[in-house]
Design an enzyme around this catalytic site. Structure first.
Site, mmCIF file in Angstrom:
data_model
loop_
_atom_site.group_PDB
_atom_site.id
_atom_site.type_symbol
_atom_site.label_atom_id
_atom_site.label_comp_id
_atom_site.label_asym_id
_atom_site.label_seq_id
_atom_site.Cartn_x
_atom_site.Cartn_y
_atom_site.Cartn_z
ATOM 1 N N HIS A 72 20.377 -92.393 -88.267
ATOM 2 C CA HIS A 72 20.231 -90.948 -88.434
ATOM 3 C C HIS A 72 20.390 -90.205 -87.112
ATOM 4 O O HIS A 72 20.854 -89.070 -87.079
ATOM 5 C CB HIS A 72 18.880 -90.618 -89.094
ATOM 6 C CG HIS A 72 17.688 -91.082 -88.352
ATOM 7 N ND1 HIS A 72 17.222 -92.361 -88.430
ATOM 8 C CD2 HIS A 72 16.873 -90.426 -87.507
ATOM 9 C CE1 HIS A 72 16.151 -92.484 -87.668
ATOM 10 N NE2 HIS A 72 15.915 -91.314 -87.086
ATOM 11 N N CYS A 155 21.378 -68.522 -112.905
ATOM 12 C CA CYS A 155 20.230 -68.493 -113.832
ATOM 13 C C CYS A 155 20.244 -67.230 -114.694
ATOM 14 O O CYS A 155 19.347 -67.033 -115.517
ATOM 15 C CB CYS A 155 18.931 -68.562 -113.045
ATOM 16 S SG CYS A 155 18.776 -67.231 -111.840
#
Ligand code: CTP
Length: 401
Positions: A72, A155
């Site tokens: 990472h 939505c």
């Protein structure tokens, strides 16, 4: 040179726009490597991101093969910018709290690279006090935010929360990359915060300053590529990333630290330096001993701005001071520019009604040899960004001759 973006795709419907975004970035010679969160994978497949980016997609923190090949830390090391698209309310909250519970948030906690986010969420979530608070924390840490826009949402509701279009995100990135070079090879010195002058071990004289404006200026100059030193008195503001910070207490310490960071091209003195200190600092606590009036003998502190403006050797190319005034702002500030010998003065009204000290906003006037510019009320970050760009313009101008 080709720029490299580490794109974190988090879990919102706008994730479906990521392949298009990657395609547009690559058309502008910007390479993308992706981290896909588990909720992001509900909206877009690793295969489509891999196809568009031409690279492997990273999704597991504890995948031993990936950690051995590309950990990472390495993922962020190889990027010029980390971009989160879409940035959900959830990932913003995790970043603000410093969580590291998956690969994306671990990279974000471990990186020293600039981070840009394009929020996308339902309008209620966007307007929620928790999201506003998280975003404020992130902005203070120097995270750049694109959008969101007002419009119709997936939505079915209408309002702010709709993610900026991929083309707008690409434009913001290009602008960022081009500005990131503007002050490359320049050195900048910024003073910030108050200074503290000891009276005795228990008491001090301090000036009122949060350090917000000075820290924001150091951050903005560093974003334009300047090698920046921030000399700060005691402040609750976090150290800006990518800036070398020297913490000081008194005006005399501040002057020494400033001189130590010379030579420099740019100086911005935003600190509220205490004008006076006690003639003799008492090493033991001063006792009241029944005395109801006490006279402290004060002497003048060195003037850091005037000292740096009047350097005979290696005078910086541009010296900018601030003028904190409560009345006749322009007249006093114009006079200060002359007496201190600096090139520009940023004048602001600090009377209590303006809530400038400690507040988020600032209304300033820039005074140069050409006259006075009135800037509208802006956040301190916006004032800092505008000032840094003006400084870059002025140095370009003087380089041209
Ligand atoms: N300044 C400085 N050193 C000082 C005093 C002020 O470097 N000892 C700098 C501030 O950082 C700011 C500018 O000078 O950039 C003007 O500061 P301000 O407090 O407005 O003015 P003063 O010089 O303190 O003058 P006065 O108190 O008379 O207004």
């Amino acid at each position: 040179m080709e720029k490299r973006i580490l794109l974190i795709v988090s879990g919102g419907i706008a994730a479906v726009k990521c392949p298009d975004l990657i395609h547009r970035l690559s058309a502008r010679n910007i390479a993308t490597r992706c981290i896909l969160t588990s909720s992001g994978a509900e909206f877009v497949t690793p295969l489509s991101l891999a196809t568009f980016s031409g690279d492997k997609v990273y999704d597991e923190l504890f995948c031993l093969t990936d950690e051995s090949q590309m950990g990472h830390i390495e993922l962020s090391r190889r990027a010029d910018l980390i971009l989160i698209v879409p940035a959900t309310a959830h990932i913003l909250a995790r970043m603000a709290s410093g969580l590291a519970d998956d690969l994306a948030t671990t990279v974000l906690l471990a990186t020293d690279k600039p981070v840009m986010v394009a929020p996308a969420m339902n309008v209620q979530m966007w307007e929620h006090a928790a999201t506003a608070h998280n975003l404020e924390i992130l902005k203070q840490r120097g995270i750049m935010v694109i959008g969101p826009e007002e419009g119709e949402m997936a939505c079915g509701e209408y309002g702010f929360g709709r993610m900026s279009e991929p083309e707008d995100i690409v434009n913001a990135i290009e602008k960022y990359f081009s500005q990131g070079n503007r002050l490359r090879n320049k050195r900048a010195l910024v003073t910030s915060g108050p200074t503290i002058e000891a009276i005795d071990p228990a008491r001090c004289i301090a000036s009122r300053s949060s350090g917000k404006q000075g820290h924001a200026i150091a951050n903005a100059l560093a974003h334009l590529g300047a090698k920046t030193t921030l000399v700060s008195g005691p402040s609750n503001e976090p150290d800006p990333s990518g800036v070398s910070v020297v913490h000081v207490q008194s005006a005399r310490d501040m002057l020494v630290a400033c001189k130590d960071s010379l030579p420099t091209d740019i100086v911005v003195c935003a600190a509220a330096v205490s004008d006076w200190r006690t003639k003799k600092e008492s090493q033991s606590k001063l006792k009241k001993n029944g005395v109801d009036q006490k006279v402290l003998e004060l002497i003048l502190n060195p003037d850091i701005l005037a000292t740096l403006s009047k350097l005979s050797k290696e005078r910086p190319s541009l010296v900018v001071g601030f003028a904190a005034e409560t009345e006749d702002v322009i007249a006093y500030a114009t006079k200060k520019r002359m007496t201190k010998g600096c090139d520009w003065i940023v004048a602001n009204d600090i009377s209590t009604k303006t809530n400038t000290f400690g507040g988020e906003n600032n209304t300033v006037n820039l005074i140069t040899s050409d006259g006075v510019e009135n800037w509208p009320k802006m956040t301190k970050t916006q004032v800092a960004e505008k000032l840094a760009l003006r400084i870059a313009d002025a140095l370009d101008q003087s380089a041209k001759g």
